[in-house]
Design an enzyme around this catalytic site. Sequence first.
Site, PDB file in Angstrom:
ATOM      1  N   LYS A   1      23.182 -48.962 -51.903  1.00 45.66           N
ATOM      2  CA  LYS A   1      23.613 -49.965 -51.015  1.00 45.66           C
ATOM      3  C   LYS A   1      22.445 -50.739 -50.616  1.00 45.66           C
ATOM      4  O   LYS A   1      22.369 -52.068 -50.471  1.00 45.66           O
ATOM      5  CB  LYS A   1      24.072 -49.262 -49.585  1.00 45.66           C
ATOM      6  CG  LYS A   1      25.260 -48.461 -49.859  1.00 45.66           C
ATOM      7  CD  LYS A   1      25.973 -47.953 -48.331  1.00 45.66           C
ATOM      8  CE  LYS A   1      25.067 -47.025 -47.846  1.00 45.66           C
ATOM      9  NZ  LYS A   1      24.877 -45.523 -48.563  1.00 45.66           N
TER      10      LYS A   1
ATOM     11  N   ARG B   1      29.939 -45.940 -39.910  1.00 46.71           N
ATOM     12  CA  ARG B   1      30.076 -44.598 -40.850  1.00 46.71           C
ATOM     13  C   ARG B   1      31.104 -43.832 -39.833  1.00 46.71           C
ATOM     14  O   ARG B   1      31.516 -42.652 -40.491  1.00 46.71           O
ATOM     15  CB  ARG B   1      28.777 -43.925 -40.316  1.00 46.71           C
ATOM     16  CG  ARG B   1      27.940 -44.079 -41.525  1.00 46.71           C
ATOM     17  CD  ARG B   1      27.202 -42.905 -42.083  1.00 46.71           C
ATOM     18  NE  ARG B   1      26.074 -42.620 -42.857  1.00 46.71           N
ATOM     19  CZ  ARG B   1      25.080 -43.192 -43.251  1.00 46.71           C
ATOM     20  NH1 ARG B   1      24.861 -44.505 -42.840  1.00 46.71           N
ATOM     21  NH2 ARG B   1      24.013 -42.672 -43.991  1.00 46.71           N
TER      22      ARG B   1
ATOM     23  N   ARG C   1      14.832 -40.342 -55.846  1.00 45.67           N
ATOM     24  CA  ARG C   1      14.352 -41.175 -54.604  1.00 45.67           C
ATOM     25  C   ARG C   1      13.076 -40.294 -53.767  1.00 45.67           C
ATOM     26  O   ARG C   1      12.323 -40.815 -53.178  1.00 45.67           O
ATOM     27  CB  ARG C   1      15.229 -41.697 -53.895  1.00 45.67           C
ATOM     28  CG  ARG C   1      15.034 -42.559 -52.657  1.00 45.67           C
ATOM     29  CD  ARG C   1      16.306 -43.415 -51.992  1.00 45.67           C
ATOM     30  NE  ARG C   1      17.102 -42.657 -51.003  1.00 45.67           N
ATOM     31  CZ  ARG C   1      18.110 -42.785 -50.574  1.00 45.67           C
ATOM     32  NH1 ARG C   1      18.721 -44.050 -50.729  1.00 45.67           N
ATOM     33  NH2 ARG C   1      18.819 -41.911 -49.677  1.00 45.67           N
TER      34      ARG C   1
ATOM     35  N   ARG D   1      11.229 -39.254 -47.292  1.00 48.86           N
ATOM     36  CA  ARG D   1      12.287 -38.861 -46.307  1.00 48.86           C
ATOM     37  C   ARG D   1      12.706 -37.367 -46.454  1.00 48.86           C
ATOM     38  O   ARG D   1      13.099 -36.756 -47.617  1.00 48.86           O
ATOM     39  CB  ARG D   1      13.622 -39.532 -46.494  1.00 48.86           C
ATOM     40  CG  ARG D   1      13.580 -40.960 -46.147  1.00 48.86           C
ATOM     41  CD  ARG D   1      14.741 -41.623 -46.628  1.00 48.86           C
ATOM     42  NE  ARG D   1      15.948 -41.423 -46.352  1.00 48.86           N
ATOM     43  CZ  ARG D   1      17.207 -41.960 -46.394  1.00 48.86           C
ATOM     44  NH1 ARG D   1      17.102 -42.910 -47.001  1.00 48.86           N
ATOM     45  NH2 ARG D   1      18.234 -41.242 -45.976  1.00 48.86           N
TER      46      ARG D   1
ATOM     47  N   ARG E   1      25.235 -34.205 -46.391  1.00 48.61           N
ATOM     48  CA  ARG E   1      25.593 -35.748 -46.324  1.00 48.61           C
ATOM     49  C   ARG E   1      26.553 -36.128 -46.843  1.00 48.61           C
ATOM     50  O   ARG E   1      27.408 -36.886 -46.461  1.00 48.61           O
ATOM     51  CB  ARG E   1      24.171 -36.456 -46.719  1.00 48.61           C
ATOM     52  CG  ARG E   1      22.898 -36.454 -45.668  1.00 48.61           C
ATOM     53  CD  ARG E   1      21.697 -36.736 -46.277  1.00 48.61           C
ATOM     54  NE  ARG E   1      21.476 -38.163 -46.481  1.00 48.61           N
ATOM     55  CZ  ARG E   1      20.620 -38.798 -47.274  1.00 48.61           C
ATOM     56  NH1 ARG E   1      19.710 -37.809 -47.911  1.00 48.61           N
ATOM     57  NH2 ARG E   1      20.573 -39.747 -47.377  1.00 48.61           N
TER      58      ARG E   1
HETATM   59  O1  C5P Z   1      22.246 -45.080 -44.126  1.00 50.36           O
HETATM   60  P1  C5P Z   1      20.821 -43.963 -44.379  1.00 50.36           P
HETATM   61  O2  C5P Z   1      21.702 -43.014 -45.376  1.00 50.36           O
HETATM   62  O3  C5P Z   1      19.599 -44.420 -44.692  1.00 50.36           O
HETATM   63  O4  C5P Z   1      21.012 -43.015 -43.154  1.00 50.36           O
HETATM   64  C1  C5P Z   1      20.221 -41.933 -43.100  1.00 50.36           C
HETATM   65  C2  C5P Z   1      20.785 -41.242 -41.892  1.00 50.36           C
HETATM   66  O5  C5P Z   1      20.755 -41.738 -40.824  1.00 50.36           O
HETATM   67  C3  C5P Z   1      22.020 -40.303 -42.127  1.00 50.36           C
HETATM   68  O6  C5P Z   1      22.156 -39.217 -43.111  1.00 50.36           O
HETATM   69  C4  C5P Z   1      22.529 -40.026 -40.951  1.00 50.36           C
HETATM   70  O7  C5P Z   1      21.985 -38.969 -40.278  1.00 50.36           O
HETATM   71  C5  C5P Z   1      21.697 -41.102 -39.982  1.00 50.36           C
HETATM   72  N1  C5P Z   1      22.834 -42.265 -39.579  1.00 50.36           N
HETATM   73  C6  C5P Z   1      23.661 -42.246 -38.865  1.00 50.36           C
HETATM   74  N2  C5P Z   1      24.746 -43.131 -38.498  1.00 50.36           N
HETATM   75  C7  C5P Z   1      24.630 -44.357 -39.193  1.00 50.36           C
HETATM   76  C8  C5P Z   1      23.554 -44.315 -40.054  1.00 50.36           C
HETATM   77  C9  C5P Z   1      22.800 -43.442 -40.393  1.00 50.36           C
HETATM   78  O8  C5P Z   1      23.941 -40.908 -38.157  1.00 50.36           O
HETATM   79  N3  C5P Z   1      25.514 -45.249 -38.816  1.00 50.36           N
HETATM   80 MG    MG Z   2      19.884 -46.970 -47.508  1.00 53.74          MG
END
Ligand code: C5P
Ligand code: MG
Length: 190
Positions: free
Chosen positions: A14, A89, A128, A134, A146
């Site tokens: 993404k 989400r 990554r 991270r 996740r």
């Molecule tokens: O989108 P990304 O994978 O970078 O998000 C990393 C973490 O941030 C997710 O695993 C989650 O813990 C948190 N997150 C969330 N709600 C969102 C976006 C991210 O809780 N809408």
């Molecule tokens: Mg991302």
Amino acid sequence: MINLILFGPPGSGKGTQAEKLVEKYGLLHISTGDLFRYEMGNDTPLGLKAKSYIEKGELVPDEVTVGMLRNKVEANPDVKGYIFDGFPRTIPQSEALDKLLCEKDNEISKLLMLQVPDQEIVTRILKRGETSGRADDNDEATIRKRIDVYKKETSPVYGYYQEKGKSEEINGLGTIEEIFDRLCTEIDQL
Ligand code: C5P
Ligand code: MG
């Protein structure tokens, strides 16, 4: 306005694709994950709150995420459109997003889902993790958590926008250029 949701499991590309779409279409990229990481990096109250969830691979509570997203959108009103990456989400986040856009006489144009198999996701995220710094990219159990959270809490968002005739599935395997072309084909139809 063109307002896109770039959807798909963690590690589906993404962020990579959003950067390229920004260049081509001049939209504003909003990644809630990046916003959280910025807050965490600055040890803000929001960052400290988010950190406890993110490190476990769980979702930050809807009201926190929605509030942060709303601030970002409202701080950038004069744009050609938004690319939402990693948001919404959950179904409540989807409803909140629709409400926010509706207040601005706007709506989501399309949700584009990058489809990538689980094992490929784990491989990509571990790779990554070698450079992303991270914590949630470096531990296989957290990555699997996740993916689990994505399936249970996030994947219903696809159906939510499908009912509105807005969801499209994209093959997320291939080169970055191949996947980008598939996305552009969908966007150019808008
Ligand atoms: O989108 P990304 O994978 O970078 O998000 C990393 C973490 O941030 C997710 O695993 C989650 O813990 C948190 N997150 C969330 N709600 C969102 C976006 C991210 O809780 N809408
Ligand atoms: Mg991302």
